[in-house]
Write an enzyme that holds these catalytic residues in place. Structure first.
Site, PDB file in Angstrom:
ATOM      1  N   LYS A  83     -22.797 -15.662 -44.621  1.00 31.94           N
ATOM      2  CA  LYS A  83     -22.472 -14.319 -44.135  1.00 31.94           C
ATOM      3  C   LYS A  83     -21.237 -14.426 -43.246  1.00 31.94           C
ATOM      4  CE  LYS A  83     -24.728 -10.477 -41.650  1.00 31.94           C
ATOM      5  NZ  LYS A  83     -25.987 -10.027 -41.020  1.00 31.94           N
ATOM      6  N   SER A 156     -27.923  -5.756 -42.853  1.00 33.35           N
ATOM      7  CA  SER A 156     -26.486  -5.908 -42.906  1.00 33.35           C
ATOM      8  C   SER A 156     -26.012  -7.080 -43.769  1.00 33.35           C
ATOM      9  CB  SER A 156     -25.936  -6.092 -41.489  1.00 33.35           C
ATOM     10  OG  SER A 156     -26.457  -7.262 -40.899  1.00 33.35           O
ATOM     11  N   SER A 180     -31.994  -7.609 -40.982  1.00 37.20           N
ATOM     12  CA  SER A 180     -30.811  -7.783 -41.833  1.00 37.20           C
ATOM     13  C   SER A 180     -30.878  -8.889 -42.872  1.00 37.20           C
ATOM     14  CB  SER A 180     -29.575  -7.995 -40.972  1.00 37.20           C
ATOM     15  OG  SER A 180     -29.092  -6.748 -40.546  1.00 37.20           O
TER      16      SER A 180
HETATM   17  N1  GLN Z   1     -30.256  -2.472 -39.607  1.00 37.08           N
HETATM   18  C1  GLN Z   1     -30.482  -2.878 -38.260  1.00 37.08           C
HETATM   19  C2  GLN Z   1     -29.332  -2.420 -37.395  1.00 37.08           C
HETATM   20  O1  GLN Z   1     -28.530  -1.712 -37.900  1.00 37.08           O
HETATM   21  C3  GLN Z   1     -30.654  -4.358 -38.199  1.00 37.08           C
HETATM   22  C4  GLN Z   1     -29.384  -5.093 -38.275  1.00 37.08           C
HETATM   23  C5  GLN Z   1     -29.542  -6.567 -38.233  1.00 37.08           C
HETATM   24  O2  GLN Z   1     -30.630  -7.121 -38.370  1.00 37.08           O
HETATM   25  N2  GLN Z   1     -28.446  -7.244 -38.003  1.00 37.08           N
HETATM   26  O3  GLN Z   1     -29.212  -2.745 -36.269  1.00 37.08           O
END
Ligand code: GLN
Length: 489
Positions: A83, A156, A180
């Site tokens: 990532k 994400s 994420s």
């Molecule tokens: N979707 C969640 C957020 O927007 C989690 C994001 C993540 O785990 N990095 O914060």
């Protein structure tokens, strides 16, 4: 079967026996990427030349081993993806943001060092600074779901999930602050693990919510994810939150079965807002665990409904502090037109950050400000404590907690971008594991309307063994191991 379809374990075996070489595996995935990446757009950067060099080196190591030399570690020569918030020395790490569009880290993240013998294909797309659930917040355009390109891959870490799902790589790493890894894994039909807080070093991971962030693997089978977990886990003196506990043999746990294991079903997880088909598939998988000897018990997590609110207070507070370092002076983007330091900061941050990141910084600054700290930030900490107590109580009655990973299958592009709250709801089942630091895994359990459904399992802190044992059983029941997104494509 083409080499790009091989999983981590299968490739390691092929390398060991000389059935295929790392360079051959690389050629196969590169061909796959050349054919589909134009459509999927999972990468922010690919490094074909670096990958070819690394593969050639690994060819030599496996060859030497077959001639009686020392056997390299299982992941040697294995293609993989990181990532783009995981620092790679000399290779751009953008976090999906204009702010770091030209940022080249001077050092490697610990996980990158641990995987130095593997073949890094490139860096994957993500929501800007890992804030989002669909990759639509990437400054460089969204990634498509390999199962249906009209649908989001989740986020994400959507690029990493899509890479593994599309057959671009047998494994990838992502980061999970509120879901994420698990949410995109669920939406793309692959396995995704968020390890226990402290299990995997975060040195070199660009920080979002420091009390929540963890790095973890994506793979197309539970056992493959176990192999990657074992390679990246363990104590790191460079990360003060990393735990000295020994890493368990989770690969072995995959064949343990679930006889006598108590699986808790939180009644609150099966209430309003859950798609009925998702619920049915999850319940069917749970009943198969029962057939294999698990005991199913009902548990209650009454405060889980406050998890989302607590998360968006704690995570934004931490993010506002962590992102203060992007000031136009020390890292990344700098607005050269400014006349003084203050306006340089303002102009750089206005241009460099996207809307969602700005929203979070403002929210986080607000909840930490004098007068609101007690009302918001402190409340969120108290909710975290209550949640921890409730989970402890539940874990007195069961060894693992099962439920859906997400309330629905992959949604369409644009469907949730206008309503941040509806986007935030995608993480309703995943965020509690981050808030209290326990490990959780998403494993595919079937298809609804042609799109994958993930089942989530959570266990006590540092009990990844139970997680892998149960997840492998779910996988044996669903027959989903090794599936490439879209199947016939
Ligand atoms: N979707 C969640 C957020 O927007 C989690 C994001 C993540 O785990 N990095 O914060």
């Amino acid at each position: 079967m083409e080499l790009y379809e091989f999983g981590v374990g299968q490739l390691a075996e092929a390398f060991e026996k000389g059935i295929a070489s790392p360079s051959e595996a690389l050629s196969s995935v590169l061909e796959r990427i050349a054919g589909l990446e134009g459509e999927v757009r999972a990468f922010l950067l690919t490094d074909e030349e670096g990958a070819r060099k690394a593969a050639a080196k690994a060819d030599g190591l496996w060859l030497a081993a077959r001639k009686g030399g020392t056997k390299p570690s299982a992941l040697t020569g294995m293609p993989f993806v990181l990532k783009d918030n995981i620092c790679t020395k000399g290779t751009r790490t953008s976090c999906g943001s204009r702010m770091l569009e030209n940022f080249v880290p001077p050092y490697d993240a610990t996980v990158a060092v641990k995987l130095a013998g593997s073949v890094l294909l490139g860096k994957s797309n993500m929501d800007e600074f890992a804030m989002g659930s669909s990759t639509e917040n990437s400054a460089f355009g969204p990634t498509k779901n390999p199962w249906d390109t009209r649908a989001v891959p989740g986020g994400s870490s959507g690029g990493s999930a899509a890479c593994v799902s599309a057959g671009f790589a047998p494994f990838a790493l992502g980061s999970d602050t509120g879901g994420s890894i698990r949410q995109p894994a669920s939406l793309c039909g692959v396995v995704g693990l968020k390890p226990t807080y402290g299990r995997v070093s975060r040195y070199g991971l660009v920080a979002f919510g420091s009390s929540l962030d963890q790095i973890g693997p994506f793979a197309r089978s539970v056992e493959d994810a176990a192999m990657v977990f074992e390679a990246i886990a363990g104590h790191d003196p460079k990360d003060s939150t990393s735990s000295p506990r020994p890493v368990p043999d989770v690969r072995k746990a995959c064949s343990k079965g679930v006889k006598g294991m108590r699986i808790g079903l939180p009644k609150e997880y099966f209430a309003n807002g859950l798609d009925p088909e998702v619920r049915d598939l999850v319940m069917k998988a749970v009943l198969r665990l029962k057939d294999e000897g698990a005991e199913i018990v009902e548990v209650s997590l009454p405060s889980s409904m406050y998890g989302l609110a607590a998360y968006y207070l704690a995570a934004t507070a931490e993010a506002s502090s962590n992102l203060a370092r992007f000031d136009g002076i020390r890292y990344g983007l700098r607005d050269l037109g400014a006349k003084d330091v203050v306006s340089a900061m303002k102009r750089t941050r206005s241009q460099g950050f996207g809307d969602e990141v700005k929203r979070r910084i403002m929210l986080g600054t607000y909840v930490l400000s004098a007068g609101y700290y007690e009302a918001y930030y402190n409340k969120a900490l108290k909710v975290r404590r209550v949640l921890k107590d409730e989970f402890d109580e539940a874990f007195a009655k069961c060894d693992a907690i099962a439920g859906p990973t997400t309330p629905e299958v992959a949604f369409r592009f644009g469907e949730r971008t206008e309503h941040p709250l509806s986007m935030y709801m995608s993480d309703i089942y995943t965020i509690t594991a981050n808030l209290i630091g326990i490990p959780a895994i998403s494993v595919p359990c079937g298809l609804s309307k042609g799109l994958p459904v993930g089942l989530q399992l959570a266990a006590r802190a540092f009990d990844e063994e139970t997680l892998f044992a149960a997840a492998a059983e779910v996988e044996r029941g669903s027959g989903f191991a090794g599936r490439i997104g879209g199947g016939a494509r």
